[in-house]
Motif scaffolding. Structure first.
Motif, PDB file in Angstrom:
ATOM      1  N   ALA A  31      45.286  36.978  33.533  1.00  0.00           N
ATOM      2  CA  ALA A  31      45.053  36.362  34.831  1.00  0.00           C
ATOM      3  C   ALA A  31      45.893  35.094  34.975  1.00  0.00           C
ATOM      4  O   ALA A  31      46.212  34.425  33.999  1.00  0.00           O
ATOM      5  CB  ALA A  31      43.583  36.032  34.992  1.00  0.00           C
ATOM      6  N   VAL A  32      46.225  34.754  36.187  1.00  0.00           N
ATOM      7  CA  VAL A  32      46.997  33.552  36.475  1.00  0.00           C
ATOM      8  C   VAL A  32      46.109  32.601  37.255  1.00  0.00           C
ATOM      9  O   VAL A  32      45.473  32.987  38.237  1.00  0.00           O
ATOM     10  CB  VAL A  32      48.248  33.903  37.314  1.00  0.00           C
ATOM     11  CG1 VAL A  32      48.994  32.649  37.722  1.00  0.00           C
ATOM     12  CG2 VAL A  32      49.147  34.838  36.547  1.00  0.00           C
ATOM     13  N   ARG A  33      46.062  31.357  36.827  1.00  0.00           N
ATOM     14  CA  ARG A  33      45.265  30.360  37.526  1.00  0.00           C
ATOM     15  C   ARG A  33      46.072  29.842  38.715  1.00  0.00           C
ATOM     16  O   ARG A  33      47.227  29.461  38.572  1.00  0.00           O
ATOM     17  CB  ARG A  33      44.931  29.201  36.593  1.00  0.00           C
ATOM     18  CG  ARG A  33      44.054  28.185  37.241  1.00  0.00           C
ATOM     19  CD  ARG A  33      43.665  27.105  36.242  1.00  0.00           C
ATOM     20  NE  ARG A  33      42.796  26.146  36.867  1.00  0.00           N
ATOM     21  CZ  ARG A  33      43.215  25.052  37.492  1.00  0.00           C
ATOM     22  NH1 ARG A  33      44.494  24.784  37.549  1.00  0.00           N
ATOM     23  NH2 ARG A  33      42.354  24.222  38.042  1.00  0.00           N
TER      24      ARG A  33
END
Length: 58
Positions: A31-33
């Motif tokens: 996941a990418v913040r």
């Protein structure tokens, strides 16, 4: 041209294809913040590119 494809390009593709597949299988997706936050005041469609929408700055 066809002779070149048969003698050089096709064998090179067959040799390199397994190494490309091995690299592709080794990637770990995560996941990418996304920082920021706030309100979206408007969404605008790109006039020339279909299915491209923009969030203009406030």
């Amino acid at each position: 041209m066809r002779n070149f494809l048969r003698t050089w390009l096709l064998p090179a593709m067959l040799v390199l294809a397994p190494s490309v597949a091995a690299v592709a299988q080794g990637y770990n997706w995560s996941a990418v913040r996304i920082g920021g936050g706030g309100r979206v005041t408007s969404i605008k469609a790109h006039p020339k590119v279909q299915n491209l929408f923009l969030l203009p700055p406030m």
